[in-house]
Design an enzyme around this catalytic site. Structure first.
Site, mmCIF file in Angstrom:
data_model
loop_
_atom_site.group_PDB
_atom_site.id
_atom_site.type_symbol
_atom_site.label_atom_id
_atom_site.label_comp_id
_atom_site.label_asym_id
_atom_site.label_seq_id
_atom_site.Cartn_x
_atom_site.Cartn_y
_atom_site.Cartn_z
ATOM 1 C CE LYS A 129 -20.312 -18.248 8.456
ATOM 2 N NZ LYS A 129 -20.638 -17.491 9.690
ATOM 3 N N GLY A 174 -13.161 -4.229 1.338
ATOM 4 C CA GLY A 174 -14.578 -3.915 1.526
ATOM 5 C C GLY A 174 -15.135 -3.041 0.418
ATOM 6 N NE ARG A 182 -4.154 -1.850 2.042
ATOM 7 C CZ ARG A 182 -4.912 -2.334 3.008
ATOM 8 N NH1 ARG A 182 -4.607 -2.062 4.270
ATOM 9 N NH2 ARG A 182 -5.968 -3.068 2.734
ATOM 10 N N GLY A 197 -8.828 -10.035 -0.114
ATOM 11 C CA GLY A 197 -7.573 -10.508 0.479
ATOM 12 C C GLY A 197 -7.149 -11.896 0.055
#
Length: 397
Positions: A198, A374, A41, A351
């Site tokens: 999930k 996100g 980053r 990720g």
């Protein structure tokens, strides 16, 4: 998506002598001693900073780091290690300033790093007074932190409202371009790969993509729930039986458009989840009650690879199995190779996806690797990110 771009301001000669405030994403992992363990980053932020310095701007850079308590400084929350790494990468000293909200002294051609912005009271709630103080520090606000683009905070949204000029930095602009190319006006067929443990965590993403993509490839625990929806046995594999109806609805939505959700025809199973578990390849019909499905099988992987080979655009989020263990990595490895060799434009994010890309060394073969976790997921959901929204508003003024 129409936003003002920092590169254009530089090209137009509008940056020299100006105070430029860059909101970067320098939230890097550190070990217990505070040493940076991975600096991607920081390196990704360098082009924007160098662009501003070479243009003769007085440069201020800030970022969040971790999850500090607002107003309570602790040494582990400091950007000091980041300042040191920035100094090394830029080849010049990068002073770190604390308590900077009420004023910053920096001259054209110089750079300062402003201490962790999440230490400021009101940052996370986008306090207007704080945002106005930040905006008063600069002539040009540059948002270059896609990883924070889904958060409306004082240093990401409020400052963009009140700064004289608000624009997208090169990193954020590249994300906007890649997302537009992949989702707004994609080359067809558009293939989306959505995998994870999930269905519930990615249900809104699956539904949003089901209305747009030509093939929706599911993997991991998500695929197990879709297998249940098809009446296939999954043994004691991770799944969400209460969401079988949702999985069926997604498959029906796709079928109504002449699209499809390919369901595994073979899988790799084990009777325990461990690095030394013995892997067995079985047909999807032959999963036993004590089996754990930990990867797709080679036949399924080959079928999915052929779909990717014919794609015009590929969106990838999530590995197909437990790729960290080599005996359950075949599915992810095959899909990674298929994406790398495909002529399609590909965009990947998340990720685990980035870890798989690194493991198989295909970074240069992916069209665009998203820097936001996100934020990338919210884009896939079809949401308009706050950072994009405010920059579009300012560009329209």
């Amino acid at each position: 998506m129409k936003v003002l771009r920092f590169q254009d301001l530089v090209a137009q000669g509008k940056v020299a002598g100006q105070r430029v405030f860059i909101r970067a994403d320098l939230n890097v992992p550190q070990d217990d001693a505070g040493r940076i363990t991975e600096d991607t980053r920081i390196r990704a932020s360098i082009p924007c900073i160098e662009l501003a310095l070479k243009a003769g701007a007085a440069v201020m850079v800030t970022s969040h780091l971790g999850r500090p308590t607002e107003g309570e400084f602790k040494p582990e929350d400091s950007l000091a290690p980041v300042a040191q790494r920035l100094s090394e990468l830029l080849g010049r000293p990068v002073p770190l300033l604390a308590k900077w909200v009420d004023g910053v002294q920096v001259q054209p051609g110089q750079i300062v790093l402003l201490e962790n912005c999440r230490l400021n009271k009101g940052e996370k709630k986008n306090d207007e007074a704080l945002a106005r103080k930040m905006a008063a520090l600069c002539d040009i606000f540059v948002h270059d932190a896609f990883g924070t683009a889904h958060r409306a905070e004082a240093s990401t949204y409020g400052i963009a409202q009140f700064a004289k000029v608000a624009c997208a930095g090169p990193l954020l602009a590249a994300e906007i371009d890649a997302i537009s190319k992949a989702l707004t006006n994609p080359a067809r067929p558009l293939v989306a790969i959505v995998a994870g443990s999930k269905v519930s965590s990615k249900l809104t993403i699956l539904k949003a993509l089901a209305a747009n993509v030509d093939q929706l490839i599911v993997g991991g625990g998500i695929a197990n729930t879709f297998m249940l929806a098809k009446g296939l046995p999954i043994g004691k594999s991770l799944a969400e039986p209460d969401l079988v109806g949702e999985a069926q609805a997604i498959m029906e939505m796709m079928a109504a458009r002449g699209a499809a959700v390919p369901i595994p025809t073979d899988v790799v199973v084990a009777n325990e989840f461990s690095a030394i578990a013995r892997a067995n390849k079985v047909s999807a019909q032959s999963v036993q009650p004590d089996d754990l499905i930990l990867d797709i099988g080679p036949q399924t992987a080959a079928e999915l690879a052929s779909i990717i080979a014919r794609a015009g655009t590929v969106v990838w989020n999530g590995p197909m199995g437990v790729f960290e263990y080599d005996q359950f990595a075949g599915g992810t490895r095959t899909l990674a190779a298929a994406i790398a060799h495909s002529p399609a434009f590909s965009i990947a994010g998340g990720g685990d996806t980035l870890a798989a890309i690194a493991k198989y060394g295909i970074e240069k073969d992916i069209g665009y690797i998203s820097t936001g976790g996100g934020a990338f997921l919210e884009v896939l959901e079809g949401k308009t990110l706050p950072a994009f929204e405010v920059l579009q508003k300012r560009a329209a003024e």
